[in-house]
Design a protein around this motif. Sequence first.
Motif, PDB file in Angstrom:
ATOM      1  N   PRO A  66      42.866  48.918  51.963  1.00 52.91           N
ATOM      2  CA  PRO A  66      41.423  48.992  51.130  1.00 52.91           C
ATOM      3  C   PRO A  66      41.978  48.372  49.618  1.00 52.91           C
ATOM      4  O   PRO A  66      43.289  48.565  49.272  1.00 52.91           O
ATOM      5  CB  PRO A  66      41.406  50.490  50.891  1.00 52.91           C
ATOM      6  N   GLY A  67      41.199  47.680  49.002  1.00 54.32           N
ATOM      7  CA  GLY A  67      41.482  47.318  47.645  1.00 54.32           C
ATOM      8  C   GLY A  67      40.624  45.731  47.509  1.00 54.32           C
ATOM      9  O   GLY A  67      39.986  45.492  48.159  1.00 54.32           O
ATOM     10  N   ALA A  68      40.905  45.237  46.327  1.00 51.01           N
ATOM     11  CA  ALA A  68      40.112  44.032  45.993  1.00 51.01           C
ATOM     12  C   ALA A  68      41.328  42.960  46.232  1.00 51.01           C
ATOM     13  O   ALA A  68      42.605  42.943  46.086  1.00 51.01           O
ATOM     14  CB  ALA A  68      40.212  43.989  44.489  1.00 51.01           C
ATOM     15  N   TYR A  69      40.677  41.709  46.902  1.00 57.42           N
ATOM     16  CA  TYR A  69      41.440  40.491  47.375  1.00 57.42           C
ATOM     17  C   TYR A  69      40.754  39.329  46.658  1.00 57.42           C
ATOM     18  O   TYR A  69      39.777  39.272  46.183  1.00 57.42           O
ATOM     19  CB  TYR A  69      40.990  40.484  48.652  1.00 57.42           C
ATOM     20  N   LEU A  70      41.703  38.368  46.301  1.00 52.96           N
ATOM     21  CA  LEU A  70      41.349  37.151  45.801  1.00 52.96           C
ATOM     22  C   LEU A  70      42.046  35.847  46.713  1.00 52.96           C
ATOM     23  O   LEU A  70      42.991  35.754  46.955  1.00 52.96           O
ATOM     24  CB  LEU A  70      41.790  36.775  44.597  1.00 52.96           C
ATOM     25  N   ILE A  71      41.028  35.142  47.232  1.00 58.37           N
ATOM     26  CA  ILE A  71      41.231  33.836  47.968  1.00 58.37           C
ATOM     27  C   ILE A  71      41.249  32.816  46.961  1.00 58.37           C
ATOM     28  O   ILE A  71      40.258  32.545  46.319  1.00 58.37           O
ATOM     29  CB  ILE A  71      40.237  33.563  49.056  1.00 58.37           C
ATOM     30  N   THR A  72      42.663  32.003  47.140  1.00 56.17           N
ATOM     31  CA  THR A  72      42.522  31.121  46.025  1.00 56.17           C
ATOM     32  C   THR A  72      42.899  29.745  47.087  1.00 56.17           C
ATOM     33  O   THR A  72      43.693  29.564  47.666  1.00 56.17           O
ATOM     34  CB  THR A  72      43.726  30.962  45.188  1.00 56.17           C
ATOM     35  N   TRP A  73      41.698  29.019  47.011  1.00 52.45           N
ATOM     36  CA  TRP A  73      41.753  27.718  48.088  1.00 52.45           C
ATOM     37  C   TRP A  73      42.043  26.320  47.595  1.00 52.45           C
ATOM     38  O   TRP A  73      41.482  26.207  46.237  1.00 52.45           O
ATOM     39  CB  TRP A  73      40.572  27.690  48.938  1.00 52.45           C
ATOM     40  N   HIS A  81      38.866  13.382  47.840  1.00 54.87           N
ATOM     41  CA  HIS A  81      38.369  14.030  46.866  1.00 54.87           C
ATOM     42  C   HIS A  81      39.091  15.611  47.077  1.00 54.87           C
ATOM     43  O   HIS A  81      38.894  16.103  48.118  1.00 54.87           O
ATOM     44  CB  HIS A  81      37.065  14.245  47.099  1.00 54.87           C
ATOM     45  N   LYS A  82      39.772  15.942  45.831  1.00 56.86           N
ATOM     46  CA  LYS A  82      40.175  17.299  45.957  1.00 56.86           C
ATOM     47  C   LYS A  82      39.486  18.169  45.265  1.00 56.86           C
ATOM     48  O   LYS A  82      38.966  17.956  44.046  1.00 56.86           O
ATOM     49  CB  LYS A  82      41.592  17.138  45.315  1.00 56.86           C
ATOM     50  N   ILE A  83      39.358  19.332  45.847  1.00 56.25           N
ATOM     51  CA  ILE A  83      38.601  20.525  45.406  1.00 56.25           C
ATOM     52  C   ILE A  83      39.263  21.745  45.299  1.00 56.25           C
ATOM     53  O   ILE A  83      40.170  21.971  46.424  1.00 56.25           O
ATOM     54  CB  ILE A  83      37.161  20.550  45.510  1.00 56.25           C
ATOM     55  N   ASP A  84      39.153  22.636  44.603  1.00 58.65           N
ATOM     56  CA  ASP A  84      39.671  24.019  44.500  1.00 58.65           C
ATOM     57  C   ASP A  84      38.790  25.053  44.068  1.00 58.65           C
ATOM     58  O   ASP A  84      37.872  24.848  43.358  1.00 58.65           O
ATOM     59  CB  ASP A  84      41.046  24.213  43.889  1.00 58.65           C
ATOM     60  N   GLY A  85      38.933  26.198  44.387  1.00 59.09           N
ATOM     61  CA  GLY A  85      38.354  27.538  43.813  1.00 59.09           C
ATOM     62  C   GLY A  85      38.752  28.834  44.485  1.00 59.09           C
ATOM     63  O   GLY A  85      39.777  28.899  44.907  1.00 59.09           O
ATOM     64  N   THR A  86      38.015  29.784  44.097  1.00 52.82           N
ATOM     65  CA  THR A  86      38.199  31.147  44.587  1.00 52.82           C
ATOM     66  C   THR A  86      37.241  31.924  45.086  1.00 52.82           C
ATOM     67  O   THR A  86      35.729  31.604  44.646  1.00 52.82           O
ATOM     68  CB  THR A  86      38.840  31.958  43.101  1.00 52.82           C
ATOM     69  N   VAL A  87      37.746  33.051  45.793  1.00 51.42           N
ATOM     70  CA  VAL A  87      36.505  33.873  46.307  1.00 51.42           C
ATOM     71  C   VAL A  87      37.060  35.309  46.514  1.00 51.42           C
ATOM     72  O   VAL A  87      38.445  35.409  46.856  1.00 51.42           O
ATOM     73  CB  VAL A  87      36.210  33.569  47.948  1.00 51.42           C
ATOM     74  N   ALA A  88      36.260  36.143  45.729  1.00 53.24           N
ATOM     75  CA  ALA A  88      36.881  37.576  45.808  1.00 53.24           C
ATOM     76  C   ALA A  88      36.000  38.450  46.519  1.00 53.24           C
ATOM     77  O   ALA A  88      34.906  38.086  47.100  1.00 53.24           O
ATOM     78  CB  ALA A  88      36.524  37.978  44.257  1.00 53.24           C
ATOM     79  N   PHE A  89      36.782  39.255  47.211  1.00 54.78           N
ATOM     80  CA  PHE A  89      36.052  40.400  48.359  1.00 54.78           C
ATOM     81  C   PHE A  89      36.959  41.608  48.173  1.00 54.78           C
ATOM     82  O   PHE A  89      37.892  41.581  47.723  1.00 54.78           O
ATOM     83  CB  PHE A  89      35.814  39.852  49.724  1.00 54.78           C
ATOM     84  N   THR A  90      36.404  42.587  48.459  1.00 50.41           N
ATOM     85  CA  THR A  90      36.978  43.786  48.572  1.00 50.41           C
ATOM     86  C   THR A  90      37.003  44.378  50.100  1.00 50.41           C
ATOM     87  O   THR A  90      35.883  44.454  50.668  1.00 50.41           O
ATOM     88  CB  THR A  90      36.085  45.120  47.614  1.00 50.41           C
ATOM     89  N   VAL A  91      38.038  45.372  50.190  1.00 47.23           N
ATOM     90  CA  VAL A  91      37.899  45.921  51.682  1.00 47.23           C
ATOM     91  C   VAL A  91      37.898  47.429  51.420  1.00 47.23           C
ATOM     92  O   VAL A  91      38.577  48.069  50.626  1.00 47.23           O
ATOM     93  CB  VAL A  91      39.412  45.464  52.322  1.00 47.23           C
ATOM     94  N   LYS A  92      36.948  47.936  52.061  1.00 52.63           N
ATOM     95  CA  LYS A  92      36.596  49.289  51.980  1.00 52.63           C
ATOM     96  C   LYS A  92      37.665  50.226  52.583  1.00 52.63           C
ATOM     97  O   LYS A  92      38.261  50.080  53.644  1.00 52.63           O
ATOM     98  CB  LYS A  92      35.291  49.723  52.226  1.00 52.63           C
TER      99      LYS A  92
END
Length: 92
Positions: A66-73, A81-92
């Motif tokens: 459980p906790g907060a996670y961050l995907i950095t892609w 073409h190069k792109i990047d970003g992040t996605v946050a989610f939480t595991v209960k």
Amino acid sequence: KSTPAANATVAAPKTISLTFNEKLTPAFSKFELTMPGMNGMKVAVKTTVSKDHLSILGTPEAALMPGAYLITWHAASNDGHKIDGTVAFTVK
């Protein structure tokens, strides 16, 4: 599009996926998973690009606690073409 969805609270996922609308170059398309609340602790994830080259798939090597996670892609399309970003989610 991502699974888990951005900012979602979910049960521990067995697979994480990021889906794009252009085909990806596998050698330059991946993500890392961290826990920002744990000083950015990296979580071991094996990533691959799907057979149709539209998704980056990741399988955590252990169950996510459980906790907060961050995907950095980071991704590159077939046209370079190069792109990047992040996605946050939480595991209960």
